[in-house]
Design an enzyme around this catalytic site. Structure first.
Site, PDB file in Angstrom:
ATOM      1  N   CYS A   2      12.191  20.355   7.576  1.00  0.00           N
ATOM      2  CA  CYS A   2      12.708  20.751   6.258  1.00  0.00           C
ATOM      3  C   CYS A   2      14.092  20.166   5.983  1.00  0.00           C
ATOM      4  O   CYS A   2      14.876  19.931   6.893  1.00  0.00           O
ATOM      5  CB  CYS A   2      12.811  22.259   6.182  1.00  0.00           C
ATOM      6  SG  CYS A   2      11.281  23.087   6.591  1.00  0.00           S
ATOM      7  N   ARG A  27      12.417  12.742   7.018  1.00  0.00           N
ATOM      8  CA  ARG A  27      12.326  13.786   8.040  1.00  0.00           C
ATOM      9  C   ARG A  27      10.931  14.390   8.111  1.00  0.00           C
ATOM     10  O   ARG A  27      10.601  15.087   9.062  1.00  0.00           O
ATOM     11  CB  ARG A  27      13.342  14.897   7.740  1.00  0.00           C
ATOM     12  CG  ARG A  27      14.771  14.405   7.793  1.00  0.00           C
ATOM     13  CD  ARG A  27      15.697  15.437   7.230  1.00  0.00           C
ATOM     14  NE  ARG A  27      15.778  16.606   8.078  1.00  0.00           N
ATOM     15  CZ  ARG A  27      16.647  16.752   9.071  1.00  0.00           C
ATOM     16  NH1 ARG A  27      17.513  15.798   9.325  1.00  0.00           N
ATOM     17  NH2 ARG A  27      16.659  17.831   9.795  1.00  0.00           N
ATOM     18  N   GLU A 498       6.677   4.284  26.171  1.00  0.00           N
ATOM     19  CA  GLU A 498       7.223   4.213  24.822  1.00  0.00           C
ATOM     20  C   GLU A 498       6.320   3.369  23.912  1.00  0.00           C
ATOM     21  O   GLU A 498       6.097   3.716  22.742  1.00  0.00           O
ATOM     22  CB  GLU A 498       8.660   3.652  24.882  1.00  0.00           C
ATOM     23  CG  GLU A 498       9.353   3.438  23.560  1.00  0.00           C
ATOM     24  CD  GLU A 498       9.517   4.700  22.706  1.00  0.00           C
ATOM     25  OE1 GLU A 498       9.257   5.812  23.201  1.00  0.00           O
ATOM     26  OE2 GLU A 498       9.873   4.549  21.525  1.00  0.00           O
ATOM     27  N   LYS A 502       4.658   4.787  20.540  1.00  0.00           N
ATOM     28  CA  LYS A 502       4.863   4.138  19.244  1.00  0.00           C
ATOM     29  C   LYS A 502       3.527   3.886  18.566  1.00  0.00           C
ATOM     30  O   LYS A 502       3.333   4.181  17.401  1.00  0.00           O
ATOM     31  CB  LYS A 502       5.568   2.815  19.462  1.00  0.00           C
ATOM     32  CG  LYS A 502       6.892   2.440  18.992  1.00  0.00           C
ATOM     33  CD  LYS A 502       7.996   3.268  18.590  1.00  0.00           C
ATOM     34  CE  LYS A 502       7.990   4.735  18.737  1.00  0.00           C
ATOM     35  NZ  LYS A 502       9.252   5.316  19.113  1.00  0.00           N
ATOM     36  N   HIS A 521      -6.406   5.622  39.389  1.00  0.00           N
ATOM     37  CA  HIS A 521      -6.647   7.023  39.743  1.00  0.00           C
ATOM     38  C   HIS A 521      -7.101   7.841  38.541  1.00  0.00           C
ATOM     39  O   HIS A 521      -6.934   9.051  38.516  1.00  0.00           O
ATOM     40  CB  HIS A 521      -5.388   7.618  40.377  1.00  0.00           C
ATOM     41  CG  HIS A 521      -4.975   6.872  41.600  1.00  0.00           C
ATOM     42  ND1 HIS A 521      -5.568   7.063  42.827  1.00  0.00           N
ATOM     43  CD2 HIS A 521      -4.075   5.875  41.777  1.00  0.00           C
ATOM     44  CE1 HIS A 521      -5.032   6.233  43.719  1.00  0.00           C
ATOM     45  NE2 HIS A 521      -4.120   5.506  43.086  1.00  0.00           N
TER      46      HIS A 521
HETATM   47  C1  F6R Z   1       9.212   9.132  18.438  1.00  0.00           C
HETATM   48  C2  F6R Z   1      10.360   9.942  18.107  1.00  0.00           C
HETATM   49  C3  F6R Z   1      10.441  11.301  18.698  1.00  0.00           C
HETATM   50  C4  F6R Z   1      11.896  11.674  18.992  1.00  0.00           C
HETATM   51  C5  F6R Z   1      11.978  13.126  19.459  1.00  0.00           C
HETATM   52  C6  F6R Z   1      13.392  13.518  19.819  1.00  0.00           C
HETATM   53  O1  F6R Z   1       9.267   7.876  17.828  1.00  0.00           O
HETATM   54  O2  F6R Z   1      11.208   9.545  17.355  1.00  0.00           O
HETATM   55  O3  F6R Z   1       9.658  11.419  19.832  1.00  0.00           O
HETATM   56  O4  F6R Z   1      12.388  10.818  19.971  1.00  0.00           O
HETATM   57  O5  F6R Z   1      11.520  13.964  18.441  1.00  0.00           O
HETATM   58  O6  F6R Z   1      14.243  13.420  18.729  1.00  0.00           O
HETATM   59  P1  F6R Z   1      15.812  13.401  18.910  1.00  0.00           P
HETATM   60  O7  F6R Z   1      16.155  12.142  19.646  1.00  0.00           O
HETATM   61  O8  F6R Z   1      16.377  13.424  17.528  1.00  0.00           O
HETATM   62  O9  F6R Z   1      16.167  14.620  19.710  1.00  0.00           O
END
Ligand code: F6R
Length: 628
Positions: A2, A27, A498, A502, A521
C-alpha cells in the site's frame, strides 16, 4: 504494497495526489482512491476504483473540473490483505456513528499496515451502532475517528486517542470535513514522511511519491502525530507535546523516477547498474584500492561471527556475502531468511555482527530480525538503499547502497549494489582481522573499482549484434518450457538462485536455482525437453565440475544455455546458446557475480517480454513487503 499520499495547499490537490500515487504504483496495488476536503461542503468527497490508476483518473474526469477548489486530500493505493480487492474494501474509508451505509462521511482515513485487534474493535463499534461496509481492518479506524470527531473532538485529538486503541503496524492519514485545510497523520512501525513546500505541504509513505515536488522531508517517528496545513507542519507526541525535528534533503531528480526512453523500468535499471555501482563504491575505495569505511563507526575487530538477515533478492546478496566473507576473513557467517530468523529465538552476543540487508529499508520481517538481534545484544549494520528508512533508525551503523530509486518490482541494480557493499564489508573485516595481506586487499579493491566498467562491457557484449541473436536463441528455448533449472557452484550458486527468482517472478515459469553438484539429488528428475538448464560456468575446479553436471543433464535431454566467457569453446559445445561475458570480468572469480548476474537479468526480462507480460509489475507481488 500500500501507498499513502497527502497534500495541503492551493496548487492542484488532485493532481499532486494522482501524481504521487503514480510514483508509488511500482510498489504493487490492486485498487486506489482519494478523499478530498473542500471548504464549502460539510462532507468529505471520496472516489475509489478497483484496478489500475487510470480507472481512478477516468472517475475523476467525470467530475468535470468541479474539484478545483479542494485544498487538502489523501490518496491511497491498496494491496489487499484483509478483504478482497473490491471498491468497498478500497481506501479511503469513512465512518459515521449510527449510519450503517455511509458512502461519504465527515472523516476519512487511509492506512498502511495491519490493525491486529480489528476484530475486537469491530464488535465493540457494532455494539455501539456502527455499520460496517467493508471487510477491511482499516474501517475500524475510520469509525473510531468519526465517533470522536462527531463528539466534538478536533482531528488531532481524535487521532491521538485512536492510536491508543490500535495494535499492529500502521501508518495512517486522516482528513475531516470540519478542518478542510488540515491532514493529521501518525504511524507505528510503518513508514511515513512529511514533504515540506512553500505555502503547501505533503505527506507520503515513501519519498518517491514526492520526487519533483520537494526535496525536503521530515520523518514521523513511531508514535508521533503530524498535523499538516499549507503553512505549517507540527509534530507532537500523542499527549500533545511538540517535537523538534530537523529536515533531511533528498537529491533524487524527477528523471530518476521516469522511464527516460526505456520501455520498462526493469530494463532501465539493468542499464543503470554501472552508475549505481560507481556511486556505491565512490569515496569508499580510492584508485589504489585502499578502503575507507570510517563512516561505519563500528569496531570490526571486535566481532567473531556474522549473521546476515534478509528476504528474497537481498537474501541472495547475503548468501554471496557469506561465501566471500568466510573465504577472505575466516569468520563464520550465517545467512538467515528474516521471516524465519525473527521467530527462531536466535543465538548471539555482543560480538555478533548482524547485517540486515534491505533495499527499501522497510521490509517488516527484516525489521523484526533486527529487533531479535537487539534482543541478544548484537551489533546491527543496516545495508540499505533508502536513507532515513525505518531500518536505519534501528541500526548501530548504516552502509548505504547508492542505487537510486528502484521502481521495477524485480530487483536488479539494488542487488548488484548490495553485492558491492558486501565486498566492501568483506574487505573491511579482512583488514580488521588481518586475514588478507595489504597487497591482496588493494588488488581486490582496485578490481572492485573496475566493476562498473566490467558491467558496462558485459551490457555492450550482450546487446551487440551477436549477443542479441544469442539471447533470441535462449528465449526461443524457453518458448515451450514448463520449468527451468539454474545451476552454479561457489560464488555462482547464489547467482543461480537469483537468476531463477528473477525468471519466476516476472515470467511466472517455475524455476529452481541449485548448486550444480546437488542437482543429481532431486531436481534432475525435472529435466526433459521442456525444462531448460541455465548453467553458470565459473572458474577453475568449479568450471570443470559444472561442465560435467551439465553433461549429465544433456544426457537426459536437457536444452542447455550457458553463461560463460566470450569464445569459451566448452561452453559453446554443451549449449544451444551461450550468453557471453567479457573474459576480463571473470578473471577475479570472487568478483565475477557482479557481472554474471547481468545476462540472467536480461534473460528473465526477455523471456517475460516474449510472453507479453508486464515486467515492472508482476502479478501478486509488491515492491516493499510491509506486512508479515
Ligand atoms: C525480488 C525482490 C524481492 C526483495 C525482497 C526484499 O526481485 O525484489 O525479493 O528483494 O522483497 O526487499 P527489501 O530489499 O526491500 O527488504
Amino acid at each position: 504494497m500500500c501507498g499513502i499520499v497527502g497534500y495541503v495547499g492551493e496548487n492542484g490537490c488532485v493532481e499532486v495526489l494522482m501524481e504521487g500515487l503514480g510514483h508509488l504504483e511500482y510498489r504493487g496495488y490492486d485498487s486506489a482512491g482519494l478523499a478530498l476536503a473542500a471548504p464549502d461542503t460539510d462532507e468529505i468527497w471520496r472516489v475509489r476504483r478497483v484496478g489500475p490508476l487510470r480507472n481512478l483518473t477516468e472517475a475523476l474526469a467525470e467530475t468535470n473540473g468541479s474539484l478545483g477548489g479542494v485544498r487538502s486530500g489523501i490518496g491511497h493505493t491498496r494491496w489487499a490483505t484483509h478483504g478482497r480487492p473490491t471498491e468497498a474494501n478500497a481506501h479511503p474509508h469513512v465512518g459515521a456513528a449510527g449510519n450503517a451505509r455511509a458512502e461519504a462521511g465527515r472523516v476519512a482515513v487511509v492506512h498502511n499496515g495491519i490493525v491486529e485487534n480489528h476484530a475486537g474493535l469491530r464488535r465493540e463499534l457494532e455494539s455501539r451502532g456502527h455499520g460496517f461496509v467493508s471487510e477491511t481492518d482499516t474501517e475500524v479506524i475510520a469509525h473510531l475517528l468519526s465517533e470522536r470527531v462527531e463528539a466534538g473532538e478536533g482531528l488531532r485529538e481524535a487521532v491521538a486517542a485512536t492510536l491508543g486503541r490500535l495494535t499492529g503496524s500502521f501508518a495512517i492519514a486522516a482528513v475531516s470535513a470540519d478542518e478542510p485545510d488540515t491532514i493529521v497523520a501518525a504511524r507505528h512501525q510503518s513508514p511515513l514522511i512529511v514533504g515540506l513546500g512553500e505555502g503547501e505541504n505533503f505527506l507520503a509513505s515513501a519519498v518517491q511519491a514526492l520526487v519533483g515536488r520537494t526535496r525536503r522531508f521530515l520523518v514521523v517517528e513511531n508514535g508521533e502525530i503530524a498535523t499538516i496545513t499549507g503553512s505549517k507542519v507540527g509534530i507532537t507526541t500523542p499527549d500533545g507535546r511538540p517535537v523538534e525535528r530537523d529536515y533531511f534533503e533528498v537529491d533524487w531528480s524527477p528523471e530518476a523516477v521516469e522511464l527516460g526512453g526505456y520501455e520498462d523500468y526493469m530494463h532501465k535499471e539493468i542499464h543503470e547498474q554501472p552508475g549505481a555501482l560507481a556511486r556505491t563504491l565512490s569515496g569508499r575505495l580510492d584508485t589504489e584500492g585502499n578502503l575507507d569505511l570510517s563512516e561505519l563507526d563500528l569496531d570490526l575487530t571486535d566481532i567473531d561471527r556474522v549473521v546476515v538477515a534478509a528476504c528474497g533478492t537481498a537474501y541472495h546478496a547475503g548468501l554471496l556475502g557469506k561465501t566471500v566473507i568466510e573465504r577472505l576473513c575466516r569468520i563464520p557467517v550465517d545467512v538467515e531468511i528474516a521471516s524465519e530468523y525473527r521467530y527462531s529465538d536466535p543465538i548471539g552476543d555482543g560480538r555478533t555482527l548482524v547485517v540486515a540487508i534491505s533495499q527499501s529499508g522497510e521490509t517488516t520481517d527484516t525489521l523484526a530480525a533486527v529487533e531479535s538481534a537487539r534482543g541478544f545484544g548484537g551489533k546491527v549494520l543496516a545495508l540499505t538503499n533508502t536513507r532515513d528508512s525505518l531500518i536505519t533508525r534501528e541500526a548501530d551503523a548504516v552502509l548505504l547502497t547508492h542505487a537510486g530509486p528502484e521502481i521495477a518490482v524485480a530487483s536488479t541494480k539494488a542487488f548488484t549494489t548490495q553485492i558491492a557493499a558486501m565486498y566492501l564489508l568483506a574487505l573491511g573485516l579482512a583488514e580488521a582481522r588481518g586475514t588478507l595481506p595489504e597487497d591482496g586487499r588493494r588488488e581486490l579493491g582496485q578490481e572492485l573499482r573496475r566493476s562498473p566498467d566490467r558491467v558496462e562491457e558485459a551490457l555492450a557484449l550482450l546487446e551487440g549484434e551477436d549477443g542479441v541473436s544469442r539471447m533470441r536463441r535462449a528465449v526461443g528455448i524457453f518458448e515451450e518450457a514448463r520449468c527451468s533449472l539454474f545451476l552454479g557452484r561457489g560464488v555462482s550458486f547464489p547467482i543461480a538462485l537469483e537468476g531463477a527468482l528473477k525468471l519466476k517472478e516476472i515470467s511466472y515459469l517455475p524455476s529452481e536455482g541449485y548448486p550444480a553438484g546437488e542437482m543429481k539429488h532431486g531436481p534432475i528428475a525435472l529435466v526433459d525437453d521442456y525444462c531448460p538448464v541455465v548453467a553458470i560456468l565459473g572458474h577453475g575446479v568449479y568450471r570443470e565440475k559444472t561442465l560435467s553436471n551439465v553433461e549429465e543433464t544433456m544426457a537426459r535431454g536437457a536444452r542447455v544455455i550457458t553463461v560463460a566467457a566470450e569464445g569459451d569453446p566448452e561452453a559453446e559445445r554443451v549449449a544451444e546458446s551461450t550468453l557471453p561475458l567479457p573474459a576480463s570480468a571473470l578473471e577475479t572469480p570472487e568478483l565475477s557475480p557482479l557481472v554474471v548476474c547481468v545476462p540472467l537479468q536480461l534473460l528473465a526480462y526477455h523471456v517475460a517480454k516474449f510472453r507479453g507480460l508486464d515486467v515492472d509489475k508482476p502479478r501478486n507481488l509488491a515492491k516493499s513487503v510491509t506486512v508479515e
